[in-house]
Design a protein around this motif. Structure first.
Motif, mmCIF file in Angstrom:
data_model
loop_
_atom_site.group_PDB
_atom_site.id
_atom_site.type_symbol
_atom_site.label_atom_id
_atom_site.label_comp_id
_atom_site.label_asym_id
_atom_site.label_seq_id
_atom_site.Cartn_x
_atom_site.Cartn_y
_atom_site.Cartn_z
ATOM 1 N N UNK A 98 0.843 -1.151 -0.225
ATOM 2 C CA UNK A 98 0.080 0.029 0.041
ATOM 3 C C UNK A 98 0.850 1.347 -0.004
ATOM 4 N N UNK A 99 0.878 1.946 -1.010
ATOM 5 C CA UNK A 99 1.533 3.157 -1.351
ATOM 6 C C UNK A 99 2.596 3.150 -2.439
ATOM 7 N N UNK A 100 3.891 3.673 -2.029
ATOM 8 C CA UNK A 100 4.727 3.935 -3.184
ATOM 9 C C UNK A 100 5.522 2.799 -3.413
ATOM 10 N N UNK A 101 5.302 2.117 -4.702
ATOM 11 C CA UNK A 101 5.872 0.858 -5.123
ATOM 12 C C UNK A 101 7.036 1.094 -6.035
ATOM 13 N N UNK A 102 7.744 2.289 -6.202
ATOM 14 C CA UNK A 102 9.151 2.342 -6.992
ATOM 15 C C UNK A 102 10.047 1.412 -6.475
ATOM 16 N N UNK A 103 10.876 1.200 -7.581
ATOM 17 C CA UNK A 103 12.045 0.133 -7.190
ATOM 18 C C UNK A 103 12.810 0.383 -5.822
ATOM 19 N N UNK A 104 12.925 1.651 -5.652
ATOM 20 C CA UNK A 104 13.815 1.984 -4.442
ATOM 21 C C UNK A 104 13.090 1.728 -3.136
ATOM 22 N N UNK A 105 11.826 1.845 -3.038
ATOM 23 C CA UNK A 105 10.995 1.480 -1.958
ATOM 24 C C UNK A 105 10.727 0.047 -1.861
ATOM 25 N N UNK A 106 10.629 -0.627 -2.902
ATOM 26 C CA UNK A 106 10.486 -2.136 -3.028
ATOM 27 C C UNK A 106 11.890 -2.635 -2.625
ATOM 28 N N UNK A 107 12.973 -2.288 -3.163
ATOM 29 C CA UNK A 107 14.138 -3.122 -2.590
ATOM 30 C C UNK A 107 14.422 -2.703 -1.045
ATOM 31 N N UNK A 108 14.243 -1.683 -0.624
ATOM 32 C CA UNK A 108 14.341 -1.282 1.067
ATOM 33 C C UNK A 108 13.472 -2.239 1.772
ATOM 34 N N UNK A 109 12.412 -2.426 1.148
ATOM 35 C CA UNK A 109 11.314 -3.362 1.855
ATOM 36 C C UNK A 109 11.935 -4.782 1.879
ATOM 37 N N UNK A 110 12.408 -5.125 0.698
ATOM 38 C CA UNK A 110 12.932 -6.592 0.638
ATOM 39 C C UNK A 110 14.252 -6.727 1.547
ATOM 40 N N UNK A 111 15.075 -5.676 1.639
ATOM 41 C CA UNK A 111 16.149 -5.892 2.414
ATOM 42 C C UNK A 111 15.586 -6.230 3.798
ATOM 43 N N UNK A 112 14.755 -5.340 4.461
ATOM 44 C CA UNK A 112 14.486 -5.342 5.756
ATOM 45 C C UNK A 112 13.561 -6.690 5.926
ATOM 46 N N UNK A 113 12.715 -6.996 4.988
ATOM 47 C CA UNK A 113 12.039 -8.150 5.017
ATOM 48 C C UNK A 113 13.016 -9.446 5.302
ATOM 49 N N UNK A 114 13.949 -9.639 4.410
ATOM 50 C CA UNK A 114 14.941 -10.765 4.272
ATOM 51 C C UNK A 114 15.721 -10.635 5.855
ATOM 52 N N UNK A 115 16.053 -9.666 6.307
ATOM 53 C CA UNK A 115 16.928 -9.566 7.410
ATOM 54 C C UNK A 115 15.978 -9.790 8.422
ATOM 55 N N UNK A 116 14.692 -9.699 8.706
ATOM 56 C CA UNK A 116 13.706 -10.116 9.768
ATOM 57 C C UNK A 116 13.617 -11.701 9.602
ATOM 58 N N UNK A 117 13.564 -12.153 8.541
ATOM 59 C CA UNK A 117 13.129 -13.532 8.564
ATOM 60 C C UNK A 117 14.197 -14.525 8.785
ATOM 61 N N UNK A 118 15.670 -13.783 8.484
ATOM 62 C CA UNK A 118 16.880 -14.304 9.028
ATOM 63 C C UNK A 118 17.051 -14.282 10.427
ATOM 64 N N UNK A 119 16.708 -13.003 10.972
ATOM 65 C CA UNK A 119 16.740 -12.951 12.489
ATOM 66 C C UNK A 119 15.925 -13.784 12.968
ATOM 67 N N UNK A 120 14.729 -14.295 12.393
ATOM 68 C CA UNK A 120 13.949 -15.188 13.146
ATOM 69 C C UNK A 120 14.303 -16.671 13.118
ATOM 70 N N UNK A 121 15.622 -16.775 12.459
ATOM 71 C CA UNK A 121 15.860 -18.246 12.203
ATOM 72 C C UNK A 121 15.253 -19.064 11.061
ATOM 73 N N UNK A 122 14.688 -18.135 10.133
ATOM 74 C CA UNK A 122 13.701 -18.840 9.034
ATOM 75 C C UNK A 122 14.635 -18.865 7.820
ATOM 76 N N UNK A 123 14.892 -20.113 7.635
ATOM 77 C CA UNK A 123 16.096 -20.400 6.300
ATOM 78 C C UNK A 123 15.458 -20.188 5.007
ATOM 79 N N UNK A 124 14.080 -20.600 4.584
ATOM 80 C CA UNK A 124 13.568 -20.280 3.197
ATOM 81 C C UNK A 124 11.959 -20.042 3.291
#
Length: 357
Positions: A98-124
């Motif tokens: 919901x909101x601005x889905x330009x590449x910059x915002x999407x990339x930043x989301x995916x970085x934070x998302x991947x980091x959060x999943x890794x921190x939760x010990x989620x492999x895949x």
């Protein structure tokens, strides 16, 4: 001069909400304009009961507050203690934005998302994207998305549009069902689920379905209690005997064909054809805009898909999946562990995650 008595404001960009906070969960989900029933806590509770894992809602808000995102997943224990994987609940999901889905915002989301999943010990993570929300298209700019088969939706703009989109052969089947005395009824109630479970299980046995697709009483009780305002049971009768049944789910203007069963001996009377047609008309009356029927088994254009496709000659929804690995080392370790302990293991399988094949 800096005031050391002041605390620096910390903006929490991403957080996980578990199913013990159902009000917070649903308030966040319903704040998204394109949410579906699959994201509600009441939907995932049933699959938690079914043993699919612990449900979580991931909620993201960018630091400039121009983009928000949600993702619902089931967190599952792997063969390694304290190591998990994730999967979208049965049905359709994936990240909603919901909101601005330009590449910059999407990339930043995916970085934070991947980091959060890794921190939760989620492999895949295995994702089943939502053909109605078309969220796979957005994700293609940041992750690998795999397009599979097509799904079918019925346009509920008007009764005329519903009827005109149905292919002629299916219209004849609908007329045949009415001529043969098939009647369609609908409602809610535990007693309907008792009948449904018996009919659905027999249908699954006849189709040689995997064990996973057989649900116990608590699963159906959860639908009745936790999705009370988001489901309707439709059933076809012949001489007051129920011969076909379907659970329809709905939210935010969209209706979904969830689970169904029928008595084989009555199939020639086309009760399911009439049932779906009448359900579509009911959806129109409720003010819904779309009725999603889903696709075929394994995304193929099998008989199930052809049955659904007969309800809209113009439907062309794309179903897609995603395969994400956050920790390659742990993932390979899990694959090796499976290989060492299972002589029948096929390392060349396309199943994901491979260690669960």
């Amino acid at each position: 001069m800096r005031n050391y008595g002041e605390k620096k404001k910390i903006i929490k960009m991403i957080q996980l909400i578990d199913f013990n906070h159902s009000d917070i969960w649903d308030n966040i989900v319903r704040s998204f304009p394109n949410y579906e029933v699959y994201y509600l806590i009441g939907y995932v509770k049933g699959f938690h009961i079914h043993g699919d894992g612990a449900p979580y809602l991931l909620y993201y808000k960018s630091s400039d507050e121009q983009l928000r995102a949600i993702y619902v997943f089931m967190k599952r224990q792997t063969y390694l203690s304290g190591v998990y994987d994730a999967i979208t609940p049965y049905g359709y999901g994936g990240v909603l934005f919901d909101g601005n889905i330009d590449n910059e915002h999407l990339y930043k989301f995916y970085v934070e998302y991947s980091k959060k999943m890794s921190n939760e010990s989620i492999v895949d993570n295995f994702v089943r994207y939502n053909p109605i929300a078309q969220n796979a298209t957005i994700m293609k700019s940041i992750v690998n998305v795999i397009d599979l088969g097509k799904t079918v939706e019925i346009d509920l703009s008007s009764p005329d549009v519903i009827w005109q989109n149905i292919i002629s052969k299916n219209r004849n089947m609908i007329r045949k069902a009415e001529k043969n005395g098939i009647e369609i009824k609908h409602g809610k109630g535990i007693e309907l689920f008792v009948n449904f479970r018996q009919m659905y299980n027999e249908t699954m046995r006849r189709d040689k379905a995997e064990t996973y697709y057989f649900f116990d009483d608590d699963f159906y009780l959860s639908i009745h209690n936790d999705l009370r305002n988001n489901y309707e049971m439709f059933y076809a009768t012949k001489d007051n005997k129920i011969v076909a049944m379907s659970i329809m789910l709905f939210a935010n203007g969209h209706m979904h064909y969830h689970l169904s069963g029928s008595i084989f001996e009555y199939r020639s009377l086309a009760p399911s054809n009439l049932l779906l047609y009448k359900a579509a008309l009911w959806g129109y009356e409720q003010g819904f805009s779309k009725f999603h029927l889903g696709g075929g088994v394994g995304s193929g254009e099998d008989n199930l898909y052809k049955f659904k496709a007969a309800f809209n000659r113009n439907s062309n929804c794309q179903y897609s999946i995603g395969k994400e690995i956050f920790d390659n080392k742990k993932y390979n370790e899990l694959v090796l562990l499976r290989q060492e302990n299972d002589k029948s293991f096929n390392p060349n399988s396309s199943f994901f995650p491979l260690y669960r094949s």
